[in-house]
Design an enzyme around this catalytic site. Structure first.
Site, mmCIF file in Angstrom:
data_model
loop_
_atom_site.group_PDB
_atom_site.id
_atom_site.type_symbol
_atom_site.label_atom_id
_atom_site.label_comp_id
_atom_site.label_asym_id
_atom_site.label_seq_id
_atom_site.Cartn_x
_atom_site.Cartn_y
_atom_site.Cartn_z
ATOM 1 N N HIS A 45 32.407 54.984 63.720
ATOM 2 C CA HIS A 45 31.783 54.695 65.011
ATOM 3 C C HIS A 45 32.552 53.581 65.721
ATOM 4 O O HIS A 45 33.560 53.085 65.219
ATOM 5 C CB HIS A 45 30.319 54.326 64.813
ATOM 6 C CG HIS A 45 29.530 55.412 64.154
ATOM 7 N ND1 HIS A 45 29.310 55.445 62.792
ATOM 8 C CD2 HIS A 45 28.920 56.517 64.668
ATOM 9 C CE1 HIS A 45 28.609 56.529 62.481
ATOM 10 N NE2 HIS A 45 28.353 57.193 63.600
ATOM 11 N N SER B 248 25.971 61.266 65.704
ATOM 12 C CA SER B 248 25.890 59.842 66.037
ATOM 13 C C SER B 248 27.041 59.381 66.938
ATOM 14 O O SER B 248 26.946 58.320 67.568
ATOM 15 C CB SER B 248 25.860 59.003 64.763
ATOM 16 O OG SER B 248 26.943 59.329 63.903
ATOM 17 N N ASP C 80 32.323 50.691 58.306
ATOM 18 C CA ASP C 80 32.233 51.752 59.301
ATOM 19 C C ASP C 80 33.507 51.782 60.149
ATOM 20 O O ASP C 80 33.684 50.972 61.055
ATOM 21 C CB ASP C 80 31.006 51.539 60.191
ATOM 22 C CG ASP C 80 30.780 52.691 61.170
ATOM 23 O OD1 ASP C 80 31.633 53.590 61.241
ATOM 24 O OD2 ASP C 80 29.752 52.675 61.878
#
Length: 366
Positions: free
Chosen positions: A346, A122, A343
């Site tokens: 990312h 990702s 998160d």
């Protein structure tokens, strides 16, 4: 009559002196401009663009995320309520040179008819979407198509014939379903049959190597013909990179395909890593770290990657984004994503991956 003639000659001489002086100045300025441009190009070629600092630049960001097509919900921090915007205003400044601002139209012209593929997890998705956003902002009226196949995502800028692709692969090597279960095969890499036809390949893997429990996508590891329930994950990572390196040396044609391998993507879940023990994670971080070094050393996996790349005979560019990304504790989504989960892995878009793609642009064109 003589006086008039002398006067006319004097005017003509003055005119020609002024004309040639202007011509000389113009040529000098043109020479200086060309020389300066060549000097900057030479500087970029010779300097380490991955070593530098983050500087405030009010002309950033390079696009508005609300205009970006099909932006993944995990990355759209502004849409999901991030209240600050200062993190959008930083530009990467190498120590020894200036790098060109990302030039979308130039990028599309240079790579007309080419296929650029990101291969990885990702984090690769994060960078791929950043590049699509940057290019879309440069040519917003261009005909853009998006296709998802069994193997990859493909966004094509039809007016230029440029395709930006993502091939999702958590480990680069193969996972195959066998009678006893899902097998992570450290010596097998079959997906390369798709990769080798690309013009640019940007590889990344690391995020999933220590994954365990229900989210681990394999049951056994096959290493050198032996089936194991588990093994030292760093050793497994090293062996997978060795398999990938053999694939590069065997199948990649350097005359057609440029290969890059991305450094390890950093995370920010422990404030003590950036000398702020009071910070539990990246939440509430709004500015980068000052300076060019990170208080905590690079992860061990970074050195494993460097060692693996050093054994490959064919040219592979080390896309060394680890340290410059470590400095960006402020650039993660935190809780500002669609499900409000934390998160610090990312990156927001617009944001840090735009700099990665600026450096990709430099790496591919210098």
């Amino acid at each position: 009559m003589v006086f008039v003639t002398q006067r006319l000659c004097s005017i003509l001489v003055t005119f020609f002196l002024i004309f040639f002086s202007c011509l000389f100045v113009a040529n000098s300025e043109q020479y200086h401009s060309s020389h300066l441009k060549l000097r900057k190009q030479s500087q970029v070629t010779s300097c380490n663009v991955y070593e530098g600092t983050w500087v405030f630049d009010n002309s950033y960001p390079l696009y508005n995320s609300s205009n970006c097509p099909k932006l993944r919900k995990e990355f759209d921090c502004q849409k999901y309520g991030r209240p600050d915007s200062l993190y959008l205003k930083y530009r990467w400044q190498p120590k020894q040179c200036d790098i060109p601002r990302f030039d979308g139209p130039n990028f599309l012209r240079r790579f007309k008819g080419k296929n650029i593929m990101f291969v990885g997890d990702s984090i690769s998705f994060n960078q791929m979407q950043s590049l699509v956003c940057l290019l879309h902002a440069a040519v917003p009226d261009s005909n853009i198509t998006g296709v998802k196949t069994t193997w990859y995502y493909n966004t094509t800028f039809q007016d230029y014939g440029v395709s930006i692709l993502l091939f999702e692969s958590h480990y680069l090597v193969d996972i195959e379903v066998e009678a006893i279960g899902r097998m992570l095969k450290l010596d097998s890499l079959k997906n390369g049959n798709i990769w080798k036809d690309m013009d640019v390949l940007v590889f990344n893997t690391w995020l999933w190597w220590y994954r365990s429990g229900p989210t681990q996508p394999w049951d056994y590891i096959e290493d050198g013909g032996k089936v194991l329930k588990d093994m030292d994950r760093m050793d497994a990572f090293r062996k997978a990179l060795t398999t990938w390196g053999r694939w590069v040396d065997t199948y990649v044609d350097p005359g057609k395909t440029k290969v890059l391998f991305q450094g390890i993507n950093p995370t920010h879940y422990k404030g003590k890593d950036w000398n702020n023990p009071g910070a539990k994670n990246c939440t509430n971080e709004t500015t980068p770290l000052n300076g060019s070094t990170y208080p905590t050393s690079l992860p061990e996996a970074e050195y494993v990657v460097k060692d693996a790349l050093s054994t490959i005979k064919k040219p592979v560019h080390f896309f060394d984004i680890a340290t410059l990304s470590q400095l960006r504790k402020d650039a993660h989504p935190g809780h500002y994503n669609y499900d409000k989960g934390l998160d610090c892995t990312h990156w927001c878009l617009a944001g840090l991956p735009d700099t990665w793609n600026q450096l990709l642009y430099v790496a591919l064109t210098k």
